[in-house]
Design an enzyme around this catalytic site. Structure first.
Site, mmCIF file in Angstrom:
data_model
loop_
_atom_site.group_PDB
_atom_site.id
_atom_site.type_symbol
_atom_site.label_atom_id
_atom_site.label_comp_id
_atom_site.label_asym_id
_atom_site.label_seq_id
_atom_site.Cartn_x
_atom_site.Cartn_y
_atom_site.Cartn_z
ATOM 1 N N PHE A 239 -10.191 2.944 -0.845
ATOM 2 C CA PHE A 239 -8.703 2.607 -0.720
ATOM 3 C C PHE A 239 -8.838 0.907 -0.246
ATOM 4 O O PHE A 239 -8.566 0.403 0.715
ATOM 5 C CB PHE A 239 -8.126 3.186 0.719
ATOM 6 C CG PHE A 239 -8.299 4.676 0.660
ATOM 7 C CD1 PHE A 239 -7.369 5.388 -0.005
ATOM 8 C CD2 PHE A 239 -9.470 5.398 0.952
ATOM 9 C CE1 PHE A 239 -7.494 6.698 -0.079
ATOM 10 C CE2 PHE A 239 -9.708 6.609 0.857
ATOM 11 C CZ PHE A 239 -8.605 7.481 0.552
ATOM 12 N N ASP A 261 -8.972 2.204 -5.857
ATOM 13 C CA ASP A 261 -7.698 2.163 -5.294
ATOM 14 C C ASP A 261 -6.977 2.831 -6.327
ATOM 15 O O ASP A 261 -7.259 2.480 -7.439
ATOM 16 C CB ASP A 261 -7.254 0.857 -4.784
ATOM 17 C CG ASP A 261 -6.095 0.920 -3.811
ATOM 18 O OD1 ASP A 261 -6.318 0.527 -2.727
ATOM 19 O OD2 ASP A 261 -4.924 0.970 -4.562
ATOM 20 N N SER A 262 -5.830 3.443 -5.900
ATOM 21 C CA SER A 262 -4.856 3.989 -6.966
ATOM 22 C C SER A 262 -3.979 3.027 -7.588
ATOM 23 O O SER A 262 -3.303 3.407 -8.592
ATOM 24 C CB SER A 262 -4.002 5.194 -6.501
ATOM 25 O OG SER A 262 -3.532 4.793 -5.331
ATOM 26 N N ALA A 291 -8.760 8.535 -4.707
ATOM 27 C CA ALA A 291 -9.927 8.692 -4.174
ATOM 28 C C ALA A 291 -10.357 10.082 -3.955
ATOM 29 O O ALA A 291 -11.549 10.203 -3.980
ATOM 30 C CB ALA A 291 -9.692 8.058 -2.884
ATOM 31 N N ASP A 311 -10.636 3.413 4.213
ATOM 32 C CA ASP A 311 -9.321 2.850 5.121
ATOM 33 C C ASP A 311 -8.196 3.186 4.293
ATOM 34 O O ASP A 311 -7.606 2.599 3.809
ATOM 35 C CB ASP A 311 -9.251 1.137 4.769
ATOM 36 C CG ASP A 311 -8.451 0.658 5.600
ATOM 37 O OD1 ASP A 311 -7.768 1.368 6.507
ATOM 38 O OD2 ASP A 311 -8.120 -0.584 5.573
ATOM 39 N N CYS A 351 -5.288 5.300 10.360
ATOM 40 C CA CYS A 351 -4.242 4.446 10.718
ATOM 41 C C CYS A 351 -3.140 5.334 11.242
ATOM 42 O O CYS A 351 -1.813 4.753 11.419
ATOM 43 C CB CYS A 351 -3.863 3.083 9.982
ATOM 44 S SG CYS A 351 -3.230 3.654 8.318
HETATM 45 N N1 SAH Z 1 -8.483 -1.844 3.192
HETATM 46 C C1 SAH Z 1 -7.367 -2.329 2.742
HETATM 47 C C2 SAH Z 1 -5.834 -1.655 3.120
HETATM 48 C C3 SAH Z 1 -5.917 -0.527 2.387
HETATM 49 S S1 SAH Z 1 -4.209 0.256 2.555
HETATM 50 C C4 SAH Z 1 -7.409 -3.694 3.476
HETATM 51 O O1 SAH Z 1 -7.925 -3.947 4.415
HETATM 52 O O2 SAH Z 1 -6.533 -4.809 2.944
HETATM 53 C C5 SAH Z 1 -4.387 1.732 1.720
HETATM 54 C C6 SAH Z 1 -4.625 1.618 0.144
HETATM 55 O O3 SAH Z 1 -4.932 3.099 -0.332
HETATM 56 C C7 SAH Z 1 -3.538 1.181 -0.520
HETATM 57 O O4 SAH Z 1 -3.783 0.074 -1.382
HETATM 58 C C8 SAH Z 1 -2.956 2.398 -1.398
HETATM 59 O O5 SAH Z 1 -2.689 1.886 -2.761
HETATM 60 C C9 SAH Z 1 -4.381 3.036 -1.659
HETATM 61 N N2 SAH Z 1 -4.277 4.610 -1.692
HETATM 62 C C10 SAH Z 1 -3.017 5.347 -1.393
HETATM 63 N N3 SAH Z 1 -3.424 6.706 -1.807
HETATM 64 C C11 SAH Z 1 -4.883 6.615 -2.531
HETATM 65 C C12 SAH Z 1 -5.333 7.358 -3.147
HETATM 66 N N4 SAH Z 1 -5.349 8.886 -3.204
HETATM 67 N N5 SAH Z 1 -6.557 7.276 -3.764
HETATM 68 C C13 SAH Z 1 -6.801 5.906 -3.942
HETATM 69 N N6 SAH Z 1 -6.068 5.013 -3.242
HETATM 70 C C14 SAH Z 1 -5.102 5.349 -2.457
#
Ligand code: SAH
Length: 407
Positions: A239, A261-262, A291, A311, A351
């Site tokens: 993420f 990330d997606s 993920a 995250d 979060c």
């Molecule tokens: N760690 C980052 C913030 C993460 S926000 C930082 O410190 O800047 C959450 C992220 O998860 C987003 O970028 C979103 O695109 C991604 N996301 C949401 N669902 C997802 C999934 N099922 N698989 C992969 N990524 C995902």
């Protein structure tokens, strides 16, 4: 001269208790009757069923939170001077924090926690990015923008403020009956990328289209910790969004970082961040995908890591979703425990405000148990001091995390 009584919310019997403890919300179910004809954003008096004065707040008839408290002091009027004082106090509170002295990107106003329910203001270099998340702050938006501008001059003398940009494109606005809106509030438009610093790292932030106000400022302290632990480790940044944890890890001497990330755009901005920091391209891998699928694939490909960051976005949007969210957290943590080498570190976060810290710990513990791993908590993680939690407002804490070392 007789004045017509001010609009007043009378509470149901017994429902004054949370206000007497300083909690700033009045739920619609606690309201027995409304006197006068207040409209959204109007200032209302809040009284107990007995007529005792409790607080003065902003009325929001469309919301489940019927009023958000401006003040618990009867002599304090809500007007432009009051708002200027609250905004300035927020900004000065930050300018006095030792942790934030060298920062050029941080939260300057954090809603209820700063006595300004529904107002968020984040600094990115010479720009402010602002959210109005309730009917009260929406009503006062013009004086609040002016208060931010003036407050900045006082709190950061000699530092120019170039512009104030609005990012009120958040679903909670709809719960307040407010339209989503973004755009320029004052000064210049922000460039398409605003550059900020965090310790040795620099990041590019997209104020217009980035998540929240553009960046996860709440993870700053935790990125620093990742950097401190990264030396000689292979890192999985799940993420990853724009790769901020990954950049921090490489800056700390990580052998390699895999960002997962997606979002294609998020990974692309991560590449820009990598280049901006002059970090070795051959230590940086992007993996676009879900993920829940990709963590399994990494495992079956035999990939292993010494440090994993998890995250994810908010899995529980409401209390009723906590159970389903718990399954999601358990699954990704279970996969992460399989991917960690002996002695490896897991930085795992939630979060979701509705997920309590104790439950989150239990979920992570269950995931480890099912994965056949033992672990110990080295640290409890949270947002930095620019995101303070008002003592009487537990809802102000949403980000929680654990640093776990596996056996
Ligand atoms: N760690 C980052 C913030 C993460 S926000 C930082 O410190 O800047 C959450 C992220 O998860 C987003 O970028 C979103 O695109 C991604 N996301 C949401 N669902 C997802 C999934 N099922 N698989 C992969 N990524 C995902």
């Amino acid at each position: 001269m007789s004045r017509s009584p001010r609009p007043t919310l009378f509470l149901r019997p017994g429902r004054e208790r949370s206000l007497l403890r300083g909690h700033p919300w009045v739920f619609s179910g606690a309201v027995a009757r409304v006197e006068g004809s207040p409209t959204a954003g109007d200032t209302v008096e809040i009284r107990s069923s007995q007529g005792q004065w409790l607080a003065r707040g902003a009325f929001s008839p469309a919301s489940q939170i019927a009023a958000r408290v401006w003040t618990f002091r009867e002599e304090e009027e809500v007007n432009e001077g009051f708002l200027r004082g609250r905004v300035l106090a927020s900004l000065l509170r930050r300018s006095l924090l030792p942790e934030t002295r060298d920062l050029d990107a941080l939260r300057l106003v954090y809603g209820e926690n700063d006595g300004l329910p529904g107002l968020v203001a984040d600094r990115y270099g010479s720009h402010l990015c602002v959210q109005f998340l309730g009917a009260g702050v929406e009503r006062w938006r013009v004086p609040l923008v002016e208060a931010l501008r003036q407050g900045w001059e006082t709190a950061f003398p000699g530092l120019p403020l170039l512009g104030i940009w609005e990012r009120s494109d958040v679903p909670v606005r709809e719960k307040e009956g407010l339209p989503l809106r973004t755009g320029l509030l004052w000064g210049e438009e922000p460039p398409s990328r605003v550059e900020i610093r965090e310790g040795p790292c620099r990041f590019l932030v997209d104020l217009r289209a980035g998540h929240k106000t553009g960046f996860y400022l709440d993870q700053r302290e935790n990125r620093r910790r990742v950097q401190e632990h990264a030396l000689g480790r292979e890192v999985l940044n799940a993420f990853s969004y724009t790769g901020a944890f990954g950049v921090a890890a490489l800056a700390g001497g990580a052998l390699g970082v895999t960002n997962l990330d997606s979002s294609e755009e998020a990974l692309a901005l991560g590449e820009e961040n990598l280049l901006l920091n002059d970090l070795p391209r051959d230590r940086w891998e992007n993996r676009k995908g879900d993920a829940f699928v990709e963590l399994r694939s990494l495992r079956s490909e035999g990939r292993r890591f010494d440090l994993v960051v998890l995250d994810p976005p908010k899995f529980a949007e409401s209390a009723s979703q906590v159970e389903r969210a718990a399954r999601g957290y358990k699954d990704i943590n279970f996969q992460a425990f399989h991917l960690l080498r002996p002695g490896g570190l897991l930085f795992t976060f939630s979060c979701s405000g509705h997920m309590e810290e104790a439950l989150f710990q239990k979920i992570v513990a269950d995931a480890a148990l099912d994965a056949g791993r033992e672990g110990r908590i080295l640290a409890r993680l949270q947002a930095g001091p620019d995101h303070p939690t008002a003592l009487a407002f537990p809802e102000g804490t949403y980000l929680k995390g654990l640093l776990v070392q596996v056996e």
